[in-house]
Write a protein that holds these residues in place. Structure first.
Motif, PDB file in Angstrom:
ATOM      1  N   ILE A  16       5.423   5.060  -2.916  1.00  0.00           N
ATOM      2  CA  ILE A  16       4.241   4.704  -3.694  1.00  0.00           C
ATOM      3  C   ILE A  16       4.471   3.373  -4.396  1.00  0.00           C
ATOM      4  CG2 ILE A  16       2.675   5.374  -5.559  1.00  0.00           C
ATOM      5  CD1 ILE A  16       3.504   8.260  -5.068  1.00  0.00           C
ATOM      6  N   GLY A  17       3.573   2.433  -4.191  1.00  0.00           N
ATOM      7  CA  GLY A  17       3.626   1.157  -4.896  1.00  0.00           C
ATOM      8  C   GLY A  17       2.389   0.962  -5.747  1.00  0.00           C
ATOM      9  N   VAL A  18       2.577   0.505  -6.983  1.00  0.00           N
ATOM     10  CA  VAL A  18       1.467   0.211  -7.884  1.00  0.00           C
ATOM     11  C   VAL A  18       1.693  -1.187  -8.450  1.00  0.00           C
ATOM     12  CG1 VAL A  18       0.174   0.941  -9.921  1.00  0.00           C
ATOM     13  CG2 VAL A  18       1.342   2.647  -8.503  1.00  0.00           C
ATOM     14  N   ASN A  19       0.680  -2.049  -8.376  1.00  0.00           N
ATOM     15  CA  ASN A  19       0.844  -3.433  -8.804  1.00  0.00           C
ATOM     16  C   ASN A  19      -0.437  -3.908  -9.481  1.00  0.00           C
ATOM     17  OD1 ASN A  19       0.963  -6.379  -8.745  1.00  0.00           O
ATOM     18  ND2 ASN A  19       2.708  -6.140  -7.366  1.00  0.00           N
ATOM     19  N   PRO A  20      -0.354  -4.445 -10.698  1.00  0.00           N
ATOM     20  CA  PRO A  20      -1.565  -4.907 -11.379  1.00  0.00           C
ATOM     21  C   PRO A  20      -1.962  -6.329 -11.031  1.00  0.00           C
ATOM     22  CG  PRO A  20       0.299  -5.097 -12.835  1.00  0.00           C
ATOM     23  CD  PRO A  20       0.837  -4.522 -11.550  1.00  0.00           C
ATOM     24  N   TYR A  21      -1.210  -7.008 -10.163  1.00  0.00           N
ATOM     25  CA  TYR A  21      -1.443  -8.421  -9.910  1.00  0.00           C
ATOM     26  C   TYR A  21      -1.853  -8.746  -8.476  1.00  0.00           C
ATOM     27  CZ  TYR A  21       1.259  -8.486 -14.225  1.00  0.00           C
ATOM     28  OH  TYR A  21       1.717  -8.234 -15.478  1.00  0.00           O
ATOM     29  N   SER A  22      -1.191  -8.114  -7.511  1.00  0.00           N
ATOM     30  CA  SER A  22      -1.375  -8.568  -6.135  1.00  0.00           C
ATOM     31  C   SER A  22      -1.363  -7.408  -5.160  1.00  0.00           C
ATOM     32  CB  SER A  22      -0.259  -9.563  -5.775  1.00  0.00           C
ATOM     33  OG  SER A  22      -0.234  -9.819  -4.395  1.00  0.00           O
ATOM     34  N   ALA A  23      -2.454  -7.264  -4.399  1.00  0.00           N
ATOM     35  CA  ALA A  23      -2.502  -6.248  -3.345  1.00  0.00           C
ATOM     36  C   ALA A  23      -1.508  -6.578  -2.249  1.00  0.00           C
ATOM     37  CB  ALA A  23      -3.916  -6.159  -2.771  1.00  0.00           C
ATOM     38  N   ALA A  24      -1.352  -7.874  -1.953  1.00  0.00           N
ATOM     39  CA  ALA A  24      -0.440  -8.276  -0.884  1.00  0.00           C
ATOM     40  C   ALA A  24       1.004  -7.946  -1.229  1.00  0.00           C
ATOM     41  CB  ALA A  24      -0.597  -9.769  -0.609  1.00  0.00           C
ATOM     42  N   ASP A  25       1.404  -8.230  -2.487  1.00  0.00           N
ATOM     43  CA  ASP A  25       2.771  -7.916  -2.906  1.00  0.00           C
ATOM     44  C   ASP A  25       3.014  -6.418  -2.878  1.00  0.00           C
ATOM     45  OD1 ASP A  25       3.272 -10.553  -3.244  1.00  0.00           O
ATOM     46  OD2 ASP A  25       3.203 -10.540  -5.438  1.00  0.00           O
ATOM     47  N   TYR A  52      -3.687  -2.233  -7.817  1.00  0.00           N
ATOM     48  CA  TYR A  52      -3.568  -2.053  -6.383  1.00  0.00           C
ATOM     49  C   TYR A  52      -2.518  -0.988  -6.090  1.00  0.00           C
ATOM     50  CZ  TYR A  52      -5.901  -6.522  -6.838  1.00  0.00           C
ATOM     51  OH  TYR A  52      -6.763  -7.507  -7.207  1.00  0.00           O
ATOM     52  N   VAL A  53      -2.861  -0.069  -5.214  1.00  0.00           N
ATOM     53  CA  VAL A  53      -1.980   1.055  -4.888  1.00  0.00           C
ATOM     54  C   VAL A  53      -1.799   1.117  -3.376  1.00  0.00           C
ATOM     55  CG1 VAL A  53      -1.631   3.544  -5.046  1.00  0.00           C
ATOM     56  CG2 VAL A  53      -2.802   2.342  -6.904  1.00  0.00           C
ATOM     57  N   THR A  54      -0.559   1.219  -2.953  1.00  0.00           N
ATOM     58  CA  THR A  54      -0.237   1.435  -1.541  1.00  0.00           C
ATOM     59  C   THR A  54       0.680   2.656  -1.458  1.00  0.00           C
ATOM     60  OG1 THR A  54      -0.333  -0.934  -1.073  1.00  0.00           O
ATOM     61  CG2 THR A  54       0.763   0.459   0.560  1.00  0.00           C
ATOM     62  N   VAL A  55       0.319   3.606  -0.613  1.00  0.00           N
ATOM     63  CA  VAL A  55       1.116   4.811  -0.419  1.00  0.00           C
ATOM     64  C   VAL A  55       1.455   4.928   1.055  1.00  0.00           C
ATOM     65  CG1 VAL A  55       1.288   7.292  -0.826  1.00  0.00           C
ATOM     66  CG2 VAL A  55      -0.167   5.893  -2.302  1.00  0.00           C
ATOM     67  N   CYS A  56       2.744   5.068   1.358  1.00  0.00           N
ATOM     68  CA  CYS A  56       3.206   5.174   2.747  1.00  0.00           C
ATOM     69  C   CYS A  56       3.880   6.524   2.974  1.00  0.00           C
ATOM     70  CB  CYS A  56       4.209   4.062   3.072  1.00  0.00           C
ATOM     71  SG  CYS A  56       3.520   2.410   2.999  1.00  0.00           S
ATOM     72  N   TYR A  57       3.681   7.094   4.179  1.00  0.00           N
ATOM     73  CA  TYR A  57       4.319   8.341   4.560  1.00  0.00           C
ATOM     74  C   TYR A  57       5.034   8.181   5.898  1.00  0.00           C
ATOM     75  CZ  TYR A  57       1.454  10.284   0.884  1.00  0.00           C
ATOM     76  OH  TYR A  57       0.873  10.528  -0.326  1.00  0.00           O
ATOM     77  N   CYS A  58       6.231   8.722   5.953  1.00  0.00           N
ATOM     78  CA  CYS A  58       7.000   8.802   7.198  1.00  0.00           C
ATOM     79  C   CYS A  58       7.279  10.282   7.464  1.00  0.00           C
ATOM     80  CB  CYS A  58       8.312   8.032   7.088  1.00  0.00           C
ATOM     81  SG  CYS A  58       8.121   6.302   6.633  1.00  0.00           S
ATOM     82  N   PHE A  59       7.055  10.739   8.682  1.00  0.00           N
ATOM     83  CA  PHE A  59       7.223  12.143   9.020  1.00  0.00           C
ATOM     84  C   PHE A  59       8.248  12.288  10.142  1.00  0.00           C
ATOM     85  CE2 PHE A  59       2.875  11.563   7.480  1.00  0.00           C
ATOM     86  CZ  PHE A  59       2.826  12.508   6.472  1.00  0.00           C
ATOM     87  N   GLY A  60       9.115  13.263  10.009  1.00  0.00           N
ATOM     88  CA  GLY A  60      10.092  13.562  11.042  1.00  0.00           C
ATOM     89  C   GLY A  60      10.276  15.059  11.181  1.00  0.00           C
ATOM     90  N   ASP A  61      11.136  15.470  12.072  1.00  0.00           N
ATOM     91  CA  ASP A  61      11.367  16.902  12.283  1.00  0.00           C
ATOM     92  C   ASP A  61      11.941  17.569  11.042  1.00  0.00           C
ATOM     93  OD1 ASP A  61      10.417  16.672  14.841  1.00  0.00           O
ATOM     94  OD2 ASP A  61      12.413  16.362  15.723  1.00  0.00           O
ATOM     95  N   ASN A  62      12.773  16.836  10.293  1.00  0.00           N
ATOM     96  CA  ASN A  62      13.477  17.432   9.157  1.00  0.00           C
ATOM     97  C   ASN A  62      13.115  16.805   7.815  1.00  0.00           C
ATOM     98  OD1 ASN A  62      14.982  19.207  10.799  1.00  0.00           O
ATOM     99  ND2 ASN A  62      16.382  17.538  11.316  1.00  0.00           N
ATOM    100  N   ARG A  82       1.524  -4.184  -1.050  1.00  0.00           N
ATOM    101  CA  ARG A  82       1.585  -3.756   0.346  1.00  0.00           C
ATOM    102  C   ARG A  82       2.935  -4.116   0.978  1.00  0.00           C
ATOM    103  NH1 ARG A  82      -2.179  -6.957   2.078  1.00  0.00           N
ATOM    104  NH2 ARG A  82      -3.811  -5.550   1.343  1.00  0.00           N
ATOM    105  N   GLU A  83       3.381  -5.345   0.762  1.00  0.00           N
ATOM    106  CA  GLU A  83       4.622  -5.812   1.388  1.00  0.00           C
ATOM    107  C   GLU A  83       5.827  -5.002   0.920  1.00  0.00           C
ATOM    108  OE1 GLU A  83       7.301  -9.917   1.726  1.00  0.00           O
ATOM    109  OE2 GLU A  83       5.410  -9.898   0.616  1.00  0.00           O
ATOM    110  N   ILE A  84       5.928  -4.783  -0.401  1.00  0.00           N
ATOM    111  CA  ILE A  84       7.089  -4.075  -0.944  1.00  0.00           C
ATOM    112  C   ILE A  84       7.094  -2.622  -0.502  1.00  0.00           C
ATOM    113  CG2 ILE A  84       8.143  -3.236  -3.085  1.00  0.00           C
ATOM    114  CD1 ILE A  84       7.210  -5.865  -4.381  1.00  0.00           C
ATOM    115  N   THR A  85       5.937  -1.968  -0.550  1.00  0.00           N
ATOM    116  CA  THR A  85       5.877  -0.542  -0.234  1.00  0.00           C
ATOM    117  C   THR A  85       6.113  -0.292   1.247  1.00  0.00           C
ATOM    118  OG1 THR A  85       4.228  -0.366  -2.002  1.00  0.00           O
ATOM    119  CG2 THR A  85       4.575   1.570  -0.632  1.00  0.00           C
ATOM    120  N   ILE A  86       5.451  -1.049   2.092  1.00  0.00           N
ATOM    121  CA  ILE A  86       5.649  -0.883   3.537  1.00  0.00           C
ATOM    122  C   ILE A  86       7.071  -1.276   3.919  1.00  0.00           C
ATOM    123  CG2 ILE A  86       4.931  -1.686   5.822  1.00  0.00           C
ATOM    124  CD1 ILE A  86       2.088  -1.877   4.756  1.00  0.00           C
TER     125      ILE A  86
END
Length: 332
Positions: A56-65, A40-50, A67-71
């Motif tokens: 990036i989170g990669v987990n072989p066991y739980s999509a929920a975990d 399971y892979v979750t990738v988050c992006y935050c954008f600002g002026d500067n 997602r929670e850690i990466t977000i």
């Protein structure tokens, strides 16, 4: 994603989450299968002026975990107030020509790498903020850790060890040591490998399981700093004179000291108040009074070899001890 995973792509989703204040977190989430398991892979992006921040989170066991850690990590991000600098080399291929932020990873391009490697656990935010290079106290422990990390040179950072909850060293097998961290186990030559202190084990911030069997070793006092430890399998020199190191292990549930006899230990009052203990196996030929074990509310297993004139009545009467053996005699 299809180019990298092909038919192994199980699901993909794009959505946003609320960040700090009015900021928005852009999320790409997907899953792929390999060798009868899912990643399971979750990738988050935050954008600002500067800045542009990527998590990036990669987990072989739980999509929920994952997602929670990466977000959660993305939500914790704070702009530093400095002008952003774009560094690095633009990647080519894997669809990068259509990726609008060339200095960030293409999230689909990393899958092939992580699919064949151990998925790292993310260090805590507090640990990441204070990450530092480990200054080794013991050459032997350093040699073992580097072998397991497959890192012969270069700095080992404190956060490199955060993913590991178990550490394993068995050094009485002859011309090799059997060693392990997490799910990784291997054997290395014992020639030239000497362990003089266990202070470096305190660098394992999340250690819950420790096996250490080195028969000529005497000073285990540094283990008192392992406050999260739940399982301890210890076999050291029979010259060990006290159990004071247990004072710093409030969560310890299982203690195994069955492979060696410790005749110099005369006081076991350290066990008083260790209410998390569920199992104790230990050889203490100098101990006559074992009543301290009768007062441990969660103790279910007690195997103890002790003085032949031991007063066993209190522990025999203790109803919570379901598996009891004293001086090789199985009571129940």
């Amino acid at each position: 994603a299809e180019e990298v995973l092909g038919n192994n792509l199980e699901a993909i989703d794009f959505y946003t989450k609320q960040g700090n204040g009015e900021s928005t977190i852009y999320v790409v989430e997907f899953a792929g299968s390999q060798m009868d398991g899912s990643w399971y892979v979750t990738v988050c992006y935050c954008f600002g002026d500067n800045y542009m921040a990527e998590f990036i989170g990669v987990n072989p066991y739980s999509a929920a975990d994952c997602r929670e850690i990466t977000i959660g990590s993305a939500r914790s991000f704070r702009e530093l107030g400095k002008a952003g600098q774009r560094e690095g080399v633009k990647a080519q291929g894997m669809g990068q020509e259509n990726w609008p932020y060339p200095y960030l990873h293409n999230p689909f391009a990393i899958v092939a790498y992580y699919m064949d490697a151990e998925a790292p656990h993310f260090p805590s935010l507090e640990r990441s903020a204070s990450d530092y290079e480990i200054k080794w106290k013991d050459k032997g422990i350093e040699t073992i850790v580097r072998a397991l990390l497959e890192k012969d040179s270069g700095p080992v950072m404190s956060s490199d060890l955060d993913r590991y909850e178990s550490f394993y060293v068995v050094g009485w097998l002859g011309d090799f040591y059997r060693i392990g961290m997490g799910d990784r186990m291997m054997e290395i030559p014992s020639d030239g490998l000497t362990i003089r202190t266990l202070e470096d084990l305190q660098e394992f911030a999340n250690l819950v399981s420790l096996t250490f069997e080195v028969r000529d070793f005497t000073d285990v006092s540094p283990l008192s700093g392992l406050k999260k430890l739940k399982y301890l399998n210890l076999m050291v020199s029979p010259k060990l004179s006290n159990l004071d190191f247990l004072n710093g292990m409030p969560q310890l549930e299982e203690l195994m000291m069955w492979g060696e006899s410790y005749p110099e230990i005369k006081d076991i009052s350290v066990f008083q108040g260790m209410d998390s203990l569920r199992s104790v196996m230990i050889i203490l030929p100098g101990i006559k009074d074992i009543s301290v074990f009768a007062g441990l509310p969660n103790l279910e297993t007690l195997w103890i070899n002790c003085h032949k004139n031991v007063d066993a009545a209190p522990v025999i009467a203790a109803g919570q001890i379901k598996n009891l053996m004293i001086n090789t005699e199985e009571i129940r």
